[in-house]
Design a protein around this motif. Structure first.
Motif, PDB file in Angstrom:
ATOM      1  N   MET A 107       0.857  -1.190   0.000  1.00 24.30           N
ATOM      2  CA  MET A 107       0.000   0.000   0.000  1.00 24.30           C
ATOM      3  C   MET A 107       0.891   1.237   0.000  1.00 24.30           C
ATOM      4  N   LYS A 108       1.155   1.760  -1.186  1.00 23.03           N
ATOM      5  CA  LYS A 108       2.082   2.872  -1.338  1.00 23.03           C
ATOM      6  C   LYS A 108       1.361   4.218  -1.187  1.00 23.03           C
ATOM      7  N   ILE A 109       2.044   5.144  -0.558  1.00 22.50           N
ATOM      8  CA  ILE A 109       1.509   6.499  -0.420  1.00 22.50           C
ATOM      9  C   ILE A 109       1.650   7.217  -1.751  1.00 22.50           C
ATOM     10  N   THR A 110       0.547   7.768  -2.236  1.00 21.52           N
ATOM     11  CA  THR A 110       0.560   8.478  -3.513  1.00 21.52           C
ATOM     12  C   THR A 110       0.487   9.992  -3.366  1.00 21.52           C
ATOM     13  N   HIS A 111      -0.085  10.462  -2.280  1.00 23.03           N
ATOM     14  CA  HIS A 111      -0.241  11.908  -2.134  1.00 23.03           C
ATOM     15  C   HIS A 111      -0.441  12.252  -0.658  1.00 23.03           C
ATOM     16  N   ILE A 112       0.078  13.394  -0.242  1.00 24.11           N
ATOM     17  CA  ILE A 112      -0.140  13.940   1.096  1.00 24.11           C
ATOM     18  C   ILE A 112      -0.506  15.405   0.952  1.00 24.11           C
ATOM     19  N   ARG A 113      -1.593  15.787   1.594  1.00 23.34           N
ATOM     20  CA  ARG A 113      -2.047  17.180   1.560  1.00 23.34           C
ATOM     21  C   ARG A 113      -2.452  17.614   2.957  1.00 23.34           C
ATOM     22  N   ALA A 114      -2.525  18.921   3.141  1.00 24.09           N
ATOM     23  CA  ALA A 114      -2.990  19.466   4.419  1.00 24.09           C
ATOM     24  C   ALA A 114      -3.744  20.753   4.169  1.00 24.09           C
ATOM     25  N   VAL A 161       5.970  10.158   0.006  1.00 25.73           N
ATOM     26  CA  VAL A 161       5.339   9.652  -1.214  1.00 25.73           C
ATOM     27  C   VAL A 161       6.169   8.494  -1.776  1.00 25.73           C
ATOM     28  N   GLY A 162       5.474   7.408  -2.075  1.00 31.10           N
ATOM     29  CA  GLY A 162       6.118   6.201  -2.565  1.00 31.10           C
ATOM     30  C   GLY A 162       6.454   5.189  -1.484  1.00 31.10           C
ATOM     31  N   GLN A 163       6.330   5.585  -0.218  1.00 30.77           N
ATOM     32  CA  GLN A 163       6.628   4.684   0.890  1.00 30.77           C
ATOM     33  C   GLN A 163       5.426   3.793   1.208  1.00 30.77           C
ATOM     34  N   ASP A 164       5.690   2.695   1.919  1.00 37.95           N
ATOM     35  CA  ASP A 164       4.654   1.766   2.348  1.00 37.95           C
ATOM     36  C   ASP A 164       3.927   2.354   3.560  1.00 37.95           C
ATOM     37  N   ALA A 165       2.652   2.672   3.397  1.00 38.47           N
ATOM     38  CA  ALA A 165       1.884   3.304   4.472  1.00 38.47           C
ATOM     39  C   ALA A 165       1.675   2.379   5.654  1.00 38.47           C
ATOM     40  N   ALA A 166       1.888   1.084   5.481  1.00 43.31           N
ATOM     41  CA  ALA A 166       1.675   0.143   6.583  1.00 43.31           C
ATOM     42  C   ALA A 166       2.777   0.219   7.637  1.00 43.31           C
ATOM     43  N   ASP A 167       3.941   0.736   7.271  1.00 42.13           N
ATOM     44  CA  ASP A 167       5.070   0.808   8.195  1.00 42.13           C
ATOM     45  C   ASP A 167       4.978   2.087   9.035  1.00 42.13           C
TER      46      ASP A 167
END
Length: 342
Positions: A1-8, A62-68
């Protein structure tokens, strides 16, 4: 489950106080993943916090495994060391960490209280924070069985008189705590604590500036009532120092500021080892409430920020109690319109 975007984003909040709590206040963080899940968390830092999320943290995540979740926390902390460790960077990180935990719960299909080993559906007692005896009396009429009075702008004698009035208003069966919000010196705090003891006060919160460690050592050893604090402290490592030195009998991390749920879980584990009570700041808000439900043997949750009405699905306090529902993650949602300008 890769992170594709982060917003705030910092949602408009009618009634939000015109001070640092808004200027450097609550931000909503959103983390999207390639399997279609979205996690949400609330951090702090206002526009500066948003900048940290959408530059340094986005570049890292972005691109990292969100499970970790725990591994990503360590990466964020390491990469922000030159300008982080406390303050704005940790406030921004808190929102990202909470969003990752939201994803963890949604992936498991469980409320985070259950992910943490607890359960939902149990009613938990709350306490109401107020600025005057009249406001505290209103809390009693609303069913609260515990209340906290802000006293930091008063002299010791005035504070003792106010606490006495509160005790006469609420009777002997309601728990009373006090909060001086970093506003006193050591002599004032000692005089107030002596007077508060006559009214069965549960704790005196943040009476001294955080950097007055010598003062806290003497206060903790001489005060007849417990000393509490920590809402303005950051990271579990810093909280361990307070526990090791015996400076607080009650620690009050703010999960939206101290580093997120990853750090709050560590703080609970440390507190058990040091025999210290944990009572998170603004614990009725969902961001800490799941940990309270799972990790507190004797739960007590502080009333939250009344202006945070844009958090949809936040459990309501009813007759002084609150309970979590069965929705996965933190169990809250947000208006998609919030993201149209980001």
């Amino acid at each position: 489950m890769k992170i594709t975007h982060i917003r705030a984003v910092q949602p408009d909040a009618p009634g939000s106080p015109p001070d640092w709590r808004t200027w450097l206040g609550q931000i909503l963080v959103r983390v999207d993943t390639d399997d279609g899940l979205t996690g949400y968390g609330v951090g702090g830092g206002g526009l500066a916090g948003i900048h940290v999320v959408e530059t340094a943290l986005r570049h890292l995540m972005v691109g990292q495994d969100a499970a970790d979740v725990e591994g990503l926390w360590q990466q964020m902390y390491h990469d922000t060391l030159p300008y982080g460790q406390k303050g704005l960077a940790l406030m921004a990180m808190s929102g990202v960490d909470l969003a990752l935990w939201d994803l963890r719960g949604k992936r498991a299909g469980k409320p985070l209280a259950e992910v943490l080993g607890g359960q939902v559906g149990t009613r938990m007692p709350c306490y109401k924070t107020g600025w005057s005896p009249a406001e505290i009396e209103t809390g009693r009429s609303e069913g609260f069985r515990a209340v906290k009075l802000q006293v930091g702008k008063l002299r010791a004698e005035e504070a003792i008189t106010q606490v006495g009035r509160v005790r006469s208003l609420v009777g002997p069966d309601v728990r009373i705590m006090t909060d001086a919000f970093l506003g006193w010196d050591l002599d004032t705090a000692l005089r107030a604590a002596e007077g508060f003891a006559n009214y069965d006060v549960g704790w005196l919160e943040e009476p001294l500036p955080l950097d007055d460690l010598v003062g806290y050592e003497r206060l903790a050893s001489e005060s007849p009532i417990p000393i509490a604090g920590g809402e303005h402290e950051y990271t579990a490592a810093a909280f361990e120092m307070w526990m090791q030195r015996g400076l607080h009998q009650v620690v009050q991390p703010d999960v939206c500021w101290c580093g997120g749920l990853t750090e709050l879980v560590k703080i609970y584990r440390m507190a058990e080892a040091y025999n210290v009570q944990v009572c998170p700041h603004r614990g009725c808000e969902v961001w800490a409430l799941h940990a309270i439900a799972a990790l507190n043997a004797d739960p007590l949750a502080e009333s939250g920020r009344p202006w945070m009405t844009w958090v949809q699905g936040q459990p309501e306090i009813q007759q002084g109690d609150i309970q979590l529902g069965h929705a996965p993650g933190f169990g809250v949602t947000f208006d998609e319109q919030l993201w149209h300008s980001t």
